[in-house]
Design a protein around this motif. Sequence first.
Motif, short mmCIF file in Angstrom:
data_model
loop_
_atom_site.label_atom_id
_atom_site.label_comp_id
_atom_site.label_asym_id
_atom_site.label_seq_id
_atom_site.Cartn_x
_atom_site.Cartn_y
_atom_site.Cartn_z
N LEU A 1 1.04 -1.57 0.23
CA LEU A 1 0.02 0.01 -0.28
C LEU A 1 0.77 1.38 -0.10
N ILE A 2 1.58 0.85 0.81
CA ILE A 2 2.72 2.03 0.84
C ILE A 2 3.22 2.38 -0.35
N ALA A 3 4.27 0.96 -0.99
CA ALA A 3 4.62 1.94 -2.50
C ALA A 3 3.65 2.13 -3.31
N LEU A 4 2.44 2.04 -3.34
CA LEU A 4 1.42 2.35 -4.47
C LEU A 4 1.12 3.86 -3.73
N THR A 5 1.10 4.53 -3.10
CA THR A 5 1.02 5.36 -2.79
C THR A 5 2.09 6.51 -2.96
N ILE A 6 3.43 6.01 -3.26
CA ILE A 6 4.54 6.48 -3.51
C ILE A 6 4.98 6.61 -5.22
N GLY A 7 3.64 5.55 -6.10
CA GLY A 7 3.73 6.00 -7.16
C GLY A 7 2.59 6.61 -7.59
#
Length: 245
Positions: A219-225
Amino acid sequence: MPRQREQQSTGEQSTEAPGDLGVRAPSAVRRSPLRALRPWRLLPTPTGTPFTFGYGVVLAVLSVVVAYADPALVHELHQGSSTDVAHLVRTPGLVLVGSALWIAGGLLSPYALALLFVLTALERRIGGARTAGVFLLGHIGATLATEVPIGVAVLVGHLPASSLHRLDYGVSFGVAASIGALAGLLGPWLRWPVLALFGWLLLTNLLAFTDPMTDWGHLIALTIGIGTWPLVRRWRNGRARVAAA
């Protein structure tokens, strides 16, 4: 002016205005749907998407090694590339890069297939170096965002010391960030369904509570993207201007 009279007598007109492609070559406009879609562009090529193609070859070779090598050797390789707190303290650069060379679940895992298509689509829009940057930003950012709290929790006594040696490797954080970044370059009719479906899958995994730290990392990686949308759109528009020129 015999040539001009000849053209007029046969009903032909000279239309050599710059950029006027529709009048001189109408057949180029009326293409078959298959040719217009160009489905082969969904796959990486050495010249069109060199980063995705080269990275995919490396992952494929290492996946074959994992499938046929001695299990003890494979475990040692995975452990040496793990981005747990203990390794991040000792050799951060080595494990942050090394952990992205293994695919958890093998070549047919969902994240492996997503990597192939998502990175190809992203690289065709923003270029290879920038695609690698987005991937690494998600991979490194989500890794640190999940492992640093574990280290702090161990220091204050909320987690046992064994948590510092948690096995953690794979490409999923980078893929999740790339999906988030690519969504910003899609039309609204495709962008929001993609984000809704992928976000729902991540939330479902998180609620199952089988591996909460990894699921939070996705979820954090998706938010970073998603946070890279202004940047990737600027890169995409810049490449389009250069191509048009």
